[in-house]
Design a protein around this motif. Structure first.
Motif, mmCIF file in Angstrom:
data_model
loop_
_atom_site.group_PDB
_atom_site.id
_atom_site.type_symbol
_atom_site.label_atom_id
_atom_site.label_comp_id
_atom_site.label_asym_id
_atom_site.label_seq_id
_atom_site.Cartn_x
_atom_site.Cartn_y
_atom_site.Cartn_z
ATOM 1 N N TRP A 30 4.445 1.043 5.162
ATOM 2 C CA TRP A 30 5.210 -0.114 4.677
ATOM 3 C C TRP A 30 4.775 -0.509 3.275
ATOM 4 O O TRP A 30 5.617 -0.788 2.407
ATOM 5 C CB TRP A 30 5.005 -1.290 5.637
ATOM 6 C CG TRP A 30 5.719 -2.529 5.205
ATOM 7 C CD1 TRP A 30 7.006 -2.870 5.508
ATOM 8 C CD2 TRP A 30 5.206 -3.570 4.386
ATOM 9 N NE1 TRP A 30 7.320 -4.068 4.919
ATOM 10 C CE2 TRP A 30 6.243 -4.531 4.222
ATOM 11 C CE3 TRP A 30 3.982 -3.809 3.759
ATOM 12 C CZ2 TRP A 30 6.084 -5.685 3.475
ATOM 13 C CZ3 TRP A 30 3.826 -4.959 3.004
ATOM 14 C CH2 TRP A 30 4.854 -5.883 2.871
ATOM 15 N N GLU A 31 3.484 -0.521 3.019
ATOM 16 C CA GLU A 31 2.997 -0.880 1.694
ATOM 17 C C GLU A 31 3.414 0.144 0.652
ATOM 18 O O GLU A 31 3.700 -0.208 -0.499
ATOM 19 C CB GLU A 31 1.475 -1.027 1.725
ATOM 20 C CG GLU A 31 0.999 -2.249 2.482
ATOM 21 C CD GLU A 31 -0.510 -2.354 2.525
ATOM 22 O OE1 GLU A 31 -1.182 -1.374 2.117
ATOM 23 O OE2 GLU A 31 -1.017 -3.401 2.970
ATOM 24 N N ILE A 32 3.478 1.406 1.033
ATOM 25 C CA ILE A 32 3.918 2.445 0.092
ATOM 26 C C ILE A 32 5.386 2.240 -0.277
ATOM 27 O O ILE A 32 5.785 2.408 -1.434
ATOM 28 C CB ILE A 32 3.681 3.844 0.693
ATOM 29 C CG1 ILE A 32 2.168 4.127 0.764
ATOM 30 C CG2 ILE A 32 4.384 4.917 -0.141
ATOM 31 C CD1 ILE A 32 1.822 5.402 1.488
ATOM 32 N N ARG A 33 6.204 1.833 0.705
ATOM 33 C CA ARG A 33 7.612 1.553 0.400
ATOM 34 C C ARG A 33 7.725 0.367 -0.556
ATOM 35 O O ARG A 33 8.530 0.377 -1.496
ATOM 36 C CB ARG A 33 8.396 1.289 1.688
ATOM 37 C CG ARG A 33 8.531 2.514 2.577
ATOM 38 C CD ARG A 33 9.632 2.324 3.622
ATOM 39 N NE ARG A 33 9.344 1.223 4.545
ATOM 40 C CZ ARG A 33 8.639 1.354 5.661
ATOM 41 N NH1 ARG A 33 8.116 2.544 5.984
ATOM 42 N NH2 ARG A 33 8.452 0.323 6.459
ATOM 43 N N GLU A 35 11.697 -10.709 -1.458
ATOM 44 C CA GLU A 35 12.895 -9.989 -1.902
ATOM 45 C C GLU A 35 12.957 -8.605 -1.260
ATOM 46 O O GLU A 35 14.025 -8.154 -0.813
ATOM 47 C CB GLU A 35 12.881 -9.888 -3.430
ATOM 48 C CG GLU A 35 14.181 -9.363 -4.042
ATOM 49 C CD GLU A 35 14.226 -7.845 -4.079
ATOM 50 O OE1 GLU A 35 15.345 -7.284 -4.033
ATOM 51 O OE2 GLU A 35 13.148 -7.223 -4.139
ATOM 52 N N PHE A 36 11.815 -7.939 -1.183
ATOM 53 C CA PHE A 36 11.766 -6.610 -0.585
ATOM 54 C C PHE A 36 12.075 -6.669 0.912
ATOM 55 O O PHE A 36 12.873 -5.880 1.432
ATOM 56 C CB PHE A 36 10.395 -5.990 -0.823
ATOM 57 C CG PHE A 36 10.171 -4.690 -0.104
ATOM 58 C CD1 PHE A 36 10.867 -3.546 -0.477
ATOM 59 C CD2 PHE A 36 9.275 -4.611 0.953
ATOM 60 C CE1 PHE A 36 10.658 -2.339 0.177
ATOM 61 C CE2 PHE A 36 9.069 -3.416 1.610
ATOM 62 C CZ PHE A 36 9.760 -2.280 1.231
ATOM 63 N N LEU A 37 11.463 -7.623 1.601
ATOM 64 C CA LEU A 37 11.676 -7.733 3.045
ATOM 65 C C LEU A 37 13.103 -8.151 3.372
ATOM 66 O O LEU A 37 13.743 -7.594 4.269
ATOM 67 C CB LEU A 37 10.688 -8.742 3.634
ATOM 68 C CG LEU A 37 9.217 -8.335 3.639
ATOM 69 C CD1 LEU A 37 8.350 -9.514 4.040
ATOM 70 C CD2 LEU A 37 8.986 -7.161 4.576
ATOM 71 N N ALA A 38 13.620 -9.137 2.625
ATOM 72 C CA ALA A 38 14.929 -9.694 2.948
ATOM 73 C C ALA A 38 16.074 -8.758 2.587
ATOM 74 O O ALA A 38 17.098 -8.725 3.286
ATOM 75 C CB ALA A 38 15.106 -11.036 2.229
ATOM 76 N N ASN A 39 15.919 -8.002 1.524
ATOM 77 C CA ASN A 39 17.022 -7.178 1.044
ATOM 78 C C ASN A 39 16.921 -5.716 1.446
ATOM 79 O O ASN A 39 17.941 -5.006 1.440
ATOM 80 C CB ASN A 39 17.118 -7.264 -0.481
ATOM 81 C CG ASN A 39 17.529 -8.651 -0.950
ATOM 82 O OD1 ASN A 39 18.196 -9.390 -0.229
ATOM 83 N ND2 ASN A 39 17.126 -9.010 -2.155
ATOM 84 N N HIS A 40 15.722 -5.249 1.809
ATOM 85 C CA HIS A 40 15.555 -3.821 2.048
ATOM 86 C C HIS A 40 14.999 -3.483 3.428
ATOM 87 O O HIS A 40 15.423 -2.516 4.043
ATOM 88 C CB HIS A 40 14.646 -3.217 0.970
ATOM 89 C CG HIS A 40 15.178 -3.387 -0.415
ATOM 90 N ND1 HIS A 40 16.114 -2.551 -0.975
ATOM 91 C CD2 HIS A 40 14.908 -4.331 -1.363
ATOM 92 C CE1 HIS A 40 16.409 -2.948 -2.204
ATOM 93 N NE2 HIS A 40 15.684 -4.017 -2.461
#
Length: 285
Positions: free
Chosen positions: A227-230, A261-266
């Motif tokens: 997850w951190e790499i993504r 932003e990363f969690l909500a959109n991706h």
């Protein structure tokens, strides 16, 4: 003074006699006020009207001193501003050199303490009386101020000092190095080392220390999980930085927005709260 807010305080410091113990001097906070830098320093209207070299003194210092002497005069007894000599100490986010700082995340804003004094302490009669009252202006890094402030903490102060592991206080070396970390708009850090042996019969928090600013927030963040790499790959694309992501882009107010932003959109768009997401989108930077 950070990337988001300018927090101003007016203190009364009594004259010190030779026999006075500096620790016993009554330093009183008389007035406190916060300013939002986006409104005071960054709006397009202000950018057009104010010379950037004097923006901070005109948009922060003058309004604050006016507030102290004109709006707070019913609550605080102050001498006339023309009879007042102010020693200004400005703790500002950013690298400080030769009493000058280029403010972090407000890179177009440069504040020079010597210039503030020289510009406003001359023979001209049209000098602003509030700025003319500033006889000394010293600029230090904001986390150097935080670091020295930490030395005033007592380990039995349960309101401000929390023992995360029971018994850890007893293991602390009172004369060892110290570190101070704080996440705000960016990631502020500093470290302190003992400058000299502890003075006998002196409180351990008052041992002689020297504080050094640090740009630890600019060190590279190393992801460890899938997850951190993504997230790492996503931030590299967003920032157009093909090789690295700073730790500050994760651990800070800005980093919190990046992660959301990363969690909500991706990662989890199906789980986002519509109202919260709309407010986040409207807030912008």
């Amino acid at each position: 003074v950070g990337g988001t807010n300018s927090r101003m305080g007016l203190y009364s410091i009594p004259k010190q006699n030779d026999d006075d113990n500096e620790d016993n001097l009554d330093r009183r906070l008389l007035v406190y006020k916060e300013y939002l830098n986006e409104e005071q320093l960054l709006s397009p209207e202000i950018q057009q009207l104010v010379d950037k070299s004097t923006a901070f003194e005109q948009q922060i210092l003058v309004p604050f001193l006016k507030y102290c002497w004109e709006e707070q005069k019913q609550h605080v007894l102050l001498p006339p501003i023309q009879e007042t000599e102010i020693i200004a100490s400005l703790a500002i986010a950013g690298p400080v050199r030769n009493n000058q700082v280029q403010v972090s995340r407000l890179e177009q804003l440069v504040i020079n303490g010597d210039d503030i004094v020289k510009r406003n302490n001359n023979s001209k009669n049209d000098a602003n009386p509030y700025l003319a009252s500033i006889k000394v202006c010293r600029i230090i890094n904001d986390f150097v101020a935080q670091g020295y402030g930490c030395l005033t903490l007592e380990k039995n102060d349960k309101e401000h000092v929390i023992e995360l592991v029971v018994g850890s206080h007893d293991k602390v070396d009172p004369t060892g190095p110290k570190v101070c970390i704080g996440a705000g708009t960016g990631l502020g850090t500093c470290f302190l080392t003992p400058a000299s042996p502890q003075v006998p019969n002196q409180k351990e928090q008052q041992a002689c220390y020297t504080c050094f600013p640090s740009e630890y927030g600019q060190s590279e963040w190393s992801p460890r999980t899938d997850w951190e790499i993504r997230l790492w790959n996503h931030l590299k694309q967003v920032q157009d930085s093909p090789y690295r992501v700073n730790l500050e882009e994760i651990v800070s107010g800005t980093g919190l927005a990046n992660c959301y932003e990363f969690l909500a959109n991706h990662e989890y768009p199906q789980k986002r709260n519509t109202d919260v997401h709309e407010r986040f989108q409207e807030a912008g930077d």
